[in-house]
Structure formats: structure tokens, C-alpha cells
Design a protein around this motif. Structure first.
Motif, mmCIF file in Angstrom:
data_model
loop_
_atom_site.group_PDB
_atom_site.id
_atom_site.type_symbol
_atom_site.label_atom_id
_atom_site.label_comp_id
_atom_site.label_asym_id
_atom_site.label_seq_id
_atom_site.Cartn_x
_atom_site.Cartn_y
_atom_site.Cartn_z
ATOM 1 N N ALA A 209 -1.902 51.588 76.366
ATOM 2 C CA ALA A 209 -2.356 52.583 75.205
ATOM 3 C C ALA A 209 -2.365 52.175 73.879
ATOM 4 N N VAL A 210 -1.260 51.522 73.469
ATOM 5 C CA VAL A 210 -1.358 51.042 72.062
ATOM 6 C C VAL A 210 -2.159 49.335 71.853
ATOM 7 N N SER A 211 -1.821 48.823 72.756
ATOM 8 C CA SER A 211 -2.532 47.412 72.862
ATOM 9 C C SER A 211 -2.358 46.599 71.574
ATOM 10 N N ARG A 212 -1.123 46.384 71.261
ATOM 11 C CA ARG A 212 -0.768 45.938 69.839
ATOM 12 C C ARG A 212 -0.882 44.319 70.152
ATOM 13 N N THR A 213 -1.604 43.621 69.452
ATOM 14 C CA THR A 213 -1.695 42.085 69.371
ATOM 15 C C THR A 213 -0.278 41.396 68.925
ATOM 16 N N ARG A 214 0.211 40.420 69.630
ATOM 17 C CA ARG A 214 1.259 39.896 69.544
ATOM 18 C C ARG A 214 1.375 38.878 68.102
ATOM 19 N N PRO B 92 5.601 48.591 72.790
ATOM 20 C CA PRO B 92 6.795 48.424 72.364
ATOM 21 C C PRO B 92 7.511 47.036 73.240
ATOM 22 N N SER B 93 8.593 46.791 72.679
ATOM 23 C CA SER B 93 9.496 45.601 73.594
ATOM 24 C C SER B 93 9.807 45.851 74.886
ATOM 25 N N GLY B 94 9.185 45.451 75.957
ATOM 26 C CA GLY B 94 9.753 45.840 77.330
ATOM 27 C C GLY B 94 11.203 45.005 77.648
ATOM 28 N N HIS B 95 11.586 43.968 77.217
ATOM 29 C CA HIS B 95 12.521 43.426 77.304
ATOM 30 C C HIS B 95 13.561 44.153 76.567
ATOM 31 N N THR B 96 13.513 44.799 75.516
ATOM 32 C CA THR B 96 14.546 45.337 74.950
ATOM 33 C C THR B 96 14.397 46.902 75.711
ATOM 34 N N SER B 97 13.568 47.598 75.677
ATOM 35 C CA SER B 97 13.656 48.850 76.476
ATOM 36 C C SER B 97 14.233 48.593 77.789
#
Length: 178
Positions: free
Chosen positions: A75-80, A101-106
Motif C-alpha cells: 500500500a505504501v510502496s516506499r522506495t528504498r 515498514p521494515s519486515g525484518h524489524t517487525s
């Protein structure tokens, strides 16, 4: 946001060392595809005594995956940041999904916190170790240039929130059947 770019470039130009590059790549690797957390959940579920904790942790992990990778990231589709910040060098494998958001962190905080909520007082040190690992995974994503700070902050907050909701939703059904 300018402060995020400045922060990432500061890490790159003032904190990165050859040794830390390897350490941070290792911690980031622990979070790749959630494999470390998946294995931990499987081990907990496989042992009868820790099965309830494993069920709660695995539920938090699946919820994190669905919410973060299935709903929010698309939904957000933020560029790296390594794509948007010309001077920033990525020093890990190139992620294929979006940044926020960061999937690793979540996933790291969803599982580590869910386990911690389940532990009795004398065993909370295990939770502290897991949260330290989760924190190192989160920091590694910034250090390596894979995420903006707000990606990691959002992942951390989502992971903690998911762990709390999962724990309170399941604790009476799962933990009291021990």
C-alpha cells in the motif's frame, strides 16, 4: 526527510568498518525471510513444555508477515534509501520489496516480545537476549543502507503492537492449558 538521509550517510561515512560490515550482515541474515524466527517457533512448538509459547510466537510472526508484507508494504510502496540517496551504498543483497515498514524489524520484535511476555520472572533473561538480537537486526537494516530510520521505527512499533495483541488474544486459551 532530510534527517533520515543525513543519518544514513552519517552511518555510512563515520560508523561503517570492515568488521562491522560482517557483523551487521550476519544480523540482517538472521532476519532474512524470517528464517531464524521460524526455526525458533518450530523448536518451541516441538517441545511440549514450550509449545504454548511457540504457538503465541508463531501467531505473532504470521500476523506480522500478513500485516507488514501483505498489506502495508504494497500500500505504501516506499522506495528504498539506496535507490533514492545517490551517495548511499547498499552493502547487503538487494531487497526486492518496498521499504516501509521494515519486515525484518517487525518480525523480530513480534516474536521476541511475544516470547518475552510469556516468560516467567526467572526466565525473562531469555527475552532480554531475544530483544537484543531483534534490536541488532533492526539496526543492521539502517547500517547496511536497506531502510530509512522511520521504516525501522514503524517496524519496531508494529512488531511490539502485534506481540501484545497476540499475547492478550491467546494467553488464556493457550498458556493456561499447560
Amino acid at each position: 526527510m532530510a534527517w533520515e538521509e543525513e543519518f544514513l550517510l552519517y552511518l555510512q561515512n563515520n560508523v561503517r568498518t570492515e568488521f562491522l560490515n560482517h557483523v551487521m550482515q550476519f544480523f540482517s541474515f538472521l532476519g532474512n525471510f524470517g528464517w531464524f524466527w521460524i526455526v525458533l517457533c518450530i523448536v518451541l512448538i516441538a517441545v511440549k513444555k514450550t509449545r504454548p509459547i511457540g504457538i503465541i510466537a508463531a501467531t505473532a510472526l504470521v500476523a506480522s508477515l500478513l500485516i507488514v508484507n501483505g498489506i502495508i508494504k504494497p500500500a505504501v510502496s516506499r522506495t528504498r534509501p539506496f535507490v533514492s540517496i545517490e551517495e548511499l551504498t547498499l552493502i547487503t543483497r538487494k531487497p526486492l520489496d518496498s521499504s516501509f515498514p521494515s519486515g525484518h524489524t517487525s518480525s523480530a520484535f513480534a516474536v521476541s516480545c511475544a516470547i518475552t511476555w510469556c516468560l516467567s520472572g526467572k526466565k525473562k533473561w531469555i527475552g532480554v537476549i531475544l530483544i537484543i538480537i531483534a534490536s541488532l537486526i533492526a539496526f543492521s537494516r539502517l547500517y547496511l543502507g536497506a531502510h530509512y530510520p522511520t521504516d525501522v521505527i514503524a517496524g519496531l512499533l508494529l512488531g511490539i503492537t502485534i506481540s501484545v495483541v497476540t499475547y492478550f488474544a491467546l494467553r488464556k486459551k493457550v498458556l493456561q492449558k499447560e
